[in-house]
Design a protein around this motif. Structure first.
Motif, PDB file in Angstrom:
ATOM      1  N   THR A  28       0.828  -1.201   0.000  1.00  0.00           N
ATOM      2  CA  THR A  28       0.000   0.000   0.000  1.00  0.00           C
ATOM      3  C   THR A  28       0.864   1.253   0.000  1.00  0.00           C
ATOM      4  OG1 THR A  28      -1.721  -1.182   1.208  1.00  0.00           O
ATOM      5  CG2 THR A  28      -1.811   1.222   1.254  1.00  0.00           C
ATOM      6  N   ASN A  30       3.502   1.797  -1.420  1.00  0.00           N
ATOM      7  CA  ASN A  30       4.050   2.073  -2.751  1.00  0.00           C
ATOM      8  C   ASN A  30       2.988   2.552  -3.730  1.00  0.00           C
ATOM      9  OD1 ASN A  30       6.535   1.188  -1.806  1.00  0.00           O
ATOM     10  ND2 ASN A  30       6.246  -0.901  -2.534  1.00  0.00           N
ATOM     11  N   ASN A  31       1.750   2.135  -3.508  1.00  0.00           N
ATOM     12  CA  ASN A  31       0.672   2.506  -4.421  1.00  0.00           C
ATOM     13  C   ASN A  31       0.032   3.841  -4.084  1.00  0.00           C
ATOM     14  OD1 ASN A  31       0.778   0.370  -6.197  1.00  0.00           O
ATOM     15  ND2 ASN A  31      -0.814  -0.825  -5.169  1.00  0.00           N
ATOM     16  N   TYR A  32       0.143   4.253  -2.818  1.00  0.00           N
ATOM     17  CA  TYR A  32      -0.568   5.439  -2.362  1.00  0.00           C
ATOM     18  C   TYR A  32       0.405   6.454  -1.766  1.00  0.00           C
ATOM     19  CZ  TYR A  32      -4.794   2.665  -2.937  1.00  0.00           C
ATOM     20  OH  TYR A  32      -5.805   1.892  -3.459  1.00  0.00           O
ATOM     21  N   ASP A  33      -0.004   7.697  -1.866  1.00  0.00           N
ATOM     22  CA  ASP A  33       0.818   8.795  -1.356  1.00  0.00           C
ATOM     23  C   ASP A  33       0.599   8.918   0.151  1.00  0.00           C
ATOM     24  OD1 ASP A  33       2.374  11.033  -1.077  1.00  0.00           O
ATOM     25  OD2 ASP A  33       0.843  12.428  -1.814  1.00  0.00           O
ATOM     26  N   SER A 431      -4.013   1.493 -11.189  1.00  0.00           N
ATOM     27  CA  SER A 431      -2.952   2.461 -11.456  1.00  0.00           C
ATOM     28  C   SER A 431      -3.317   3.752 -10.744  1.00  0.00           C
ATOM     29  CB  SER A 431      -2.792   2.721 -12.965  1.00  0.00           C
ATOM     30  OG  SER A 431      -3.884   3.473 -13.458  1.00  0.00           O
ATOM     31  N   PRO A 432      -2.332   4.477 -10.234  1.00  0.00           N
ATOM     32  CA  PRO A 432      -2.621   5.756  -9.587  1.00  0.00           C
ATOM     33  C   PRO A 432      -3.335   6.724 -10.526  1.00  0.00           C
ATOM     34  CG  PRO A 432      -0.379   5.049  -9.080  1.00  0.00           C
ATOM     35  CD  PRO A 432      -0.907   4.124 -10.138  1.00  0.00           C
ATOM     36  N   GLU A 433      -3.011   6.645 -11.822  1.00  0.00           N
ATOM     37  CA  GLU A 433      -3.642   7.538 -12.793  1.00  0.00           C
ATOM     38  C   GLU A 433      -5.139   7.247 -12.917  1.00  0.00           C
ATOM     39  OE1 GLU A 433       0.583   7.275 -13.244  1.00  0.00           O
ATOM     40  OE2 GLU A 433      -0.933   5.678 -13.399  1.00  0.00           O
ATOM     41  N   LYS A 435      -7.028   5.838 -10.596  1.00  0.00           N
ATOM     42  CA  LYS A 435      -7.650   6.259  -9.339  1.00  0.00           C
ATOM     43  C   LYS A 435      -7.873   7.759  -9.331  1.00  0.00           C
ATOM     44  CE  LYS A 435      -7.162   6.023  -4.301  1.00  0.00           C
ATOM     45  NZ  LYS A 435      -8.486   5.436  -4.062  1.00  0.00           N
ATOM     46  N   SER A 436      -6.892   8.515  -9.828  1.00  0.00           N
ATOM     47  CA  SER A 436      -7.021   9.972  -9.877  1.00  0.00           C
ATOM     48  C   SER A 436      -8.089  10.412 -10.867  1.00  0.00           C
ATOM     49  CB  SER A 436      -5.673  10.600 -10.257  1.00  0.00           C
ATOM     50  OG  SER A 436      -4.691  10.340  -9.282  1.00  0.00           O
TER      51      SER A 436
END
Length: 499
Positions: A28, A30-33, A431-433, A435-436
């Motif tokens: 987690t 690594n995947n989330y800020d 992917s973070p993109e 999710k954003s």
């Protein structure tokens, strides 16, 4: 006249899944800020204390044993905890928290670990306190219907215990076979029958909880009426383990119904779903227990990924209605009159109804198994939302248009009886993109329709940073002040609810 279910709904017991589970998810962190808090790391001296308190058999440090505690139920989040502790008593929980608070060791309280927002999954290397060995039923007042138990009791086990005594637990969830009552209380779980029994805020008579500093708070009253001061127990119902660890619960239980009927209906549109719901309220309000809606993509998911089938064929929408009461003949007559009226008014296109418990369970599987099918549909962004009924399905349509070809499935199902929809968006992989792209747009749309971004699963880790969208600055400051007062070192379930 609609007839009882005649064709096989389920091949119960033997399920052949043709799709593999997700591989082990990335950490987690690594995947989330998210940044690790100012906590100490678990050292050998800490391990020695825990061994002296619990013994070797109730401490887990082997990586192979830790995976099921570090990885969430959906296998999307993954913590890096190096230790799981399994206390059996409130006193042991108190000693663990006293020690962790003194040494600034962050902790992650964990029950059945079936949550959908990462509320019970460690983010970094928190000490996991599992309540699964705290599974004793303390007492039952059969005349008053008051059950008192430890927090680790599994919901299904409690209901089976009560069934032998002609009582029913006022909460029912698809995860009832593994979720624990302490976790249910800590998330203020809603479930399938809120329409009749309400949520846990109204059914928990008392509880016991342990603060971060180890102080045991005894609110374990068994009175329906107790207005002696502030109702402090409510601080812990829905606080997701951030204010204290719930260790005991007293719950008001109801007499078990003598009659049960379940109908499964096919409908042309969501407008017809609403018309059918309003009609059900008018005709059967006193026996109406649940009113669930499932859209076609949700039904396609559960039938294609699991070995289940619809008993009535394919329709744009499906409704599952359950009634329970004390008079079989009276209830059956009301249900049949309601269904005949719905057919005449063209609210529904087709349907089936049963009063047989085994067939009713088969129908319920179509609804309860949907979350299980998520695991076989790529990465699923899951949203648990409350909306006014006029906008209940509008958000699904909005998100389907917004996502376009970026997702392969956007679908919604849920408890229309209490305005709670589960909106899911399936994509190939996380992917973070992506999710954003989805967030916070979906939450802005929810707010636009005067909804809530969390109906029953809580804020947990995944929604914590959006709390400001639902609460005023003054309200959030008050929540932070309560947290600071009760957990000044911030060791209880960090990175959750308040960030």
């Amino acid at each position: 006249m609609l007839k009882n279910v005649s064709r096989a709904l389920l091949r119960e017991g033997r399920k052949v899944y043709k799709h593999k589970l997700h591989s082990k998810p990335n950490f987690t962190k690594n995947n989330y800020d998210v940044v690790r808090g100012n906590y100490n790391y678990v050292e050998e001296e800490h391990l020695n204390y825990f061994r002296s308190l619990l013994g070797e058999s109730r401490i887990f440090t082997d990586l192979s044993d830790l995976e099921k505690y570090n990885v969430d139920w959906n296998r999307y989040l993954r913590g890096a905890s190096q230790i799981v502790l399994k206390p059996k008593t409130t006193e042991e929980v108190s000693k663990i928290l006293t020690f962790c608070n003194h040494h600034r060791l962050a902790v992650s309280p964990q029950g059945g670990h079936t949550g959908m927002v990462g509320g019970a999954t460690p983010v970094f290397d928190e000490v996991i306190i599992s309540t699964e060995l705290m599974n004793e039923i303390i007492s039952l007042d059969e005349k008053a219907g008051i059950l008192t138990c430890l927090a680790g009791c599994v919901l299904q086990n409690l209901d089976e215990y009560l069934a032998e005594r002609n009582l029913i637990f006022p909460l029912d969830l698809g995860a009832k076979g593994s979720c624990q009552i302490g976790g249910n209380v800590s998330t203020n779980a809603g479930g399938l029958r809120v329409l009749k029994y309400g949520n846990l805020h109204g059914n928990v008579l008392g509880l016991e909880a342990v603060q971060a500093n180890g102080v045991v708070l005894d609110f374990l009253t068994c009175h329906k009426k107790d207005n002696t001061g502030y109702h402090l127990k409510h601080l812990f119902i829905g606080s997701e383990g951030t204010l204290g660890v719930v260790t005991k619960v007293a719950v008001q239980c109801k007499l078990r119904p003598k009659s049960l009927h379940v109908a499964f209906l096919g409908l042309q549109s969501f407008d017809k779903v609403l018309q059918t719901f309003y009609k059900a309220k008018q005709d059967m309000d006193e026996i109406l227990t649940a009113f669930e809606v499932i859209d076609a993509p949700s039904m396609d998911l559960v039938t294609s990924k699991l070995e289940l089938e619809s008993p009535i064929g394919d329709y744009p929408f499906y409704v599952l209605i359950e009634t329970t009461g004390s008079n079989e003949e009276h209830d059956e007559e009301k249900v049949n009159q309601f269904l005949e009226s719905c057919l005449k008014k063209h609210h529904i296109l087709n349907g089936t109804v049963t009063g047989e418990i085994s067939k009713a369970r088969g129908i319920w599987q179509l609804r309860e198994k949907i979350p299980e099918a998520f695991k076989y549909d790529g990465y699923v962004f899951m949203y648990d939302i409350s909306l006014p009924l006029d906008h209940y399905y509008k958000l699904v349509d909005d998100m389907r248009e917004y996502m376009g070809d970026k997702s392969h499935r956007v679908y919604g199902f849920g408890h229309i009886g209490d305005g709670n929809i589960h909106l899911q968006i399936s994509v190939k992989e996380f992917s973070p993109e992506m999710k954003s792209f989805i967030e916070p747009y979906i939450f802005h749309q929810t707010k636009k329709y005067n909804g809530s971004i969390s109906a029953e699963h809580g804020m947990g880790f995944l929604k914590a940073k959006y709390l400001h969208m639902m609460k005023t600055p003054e309200t959030i400051n008050l929540m932070k002040n309560v947290k600071q007062m009760m957990d000044p070192n911030g060791i209880l379930n960090p990175y959750k609810v308040l960030v």
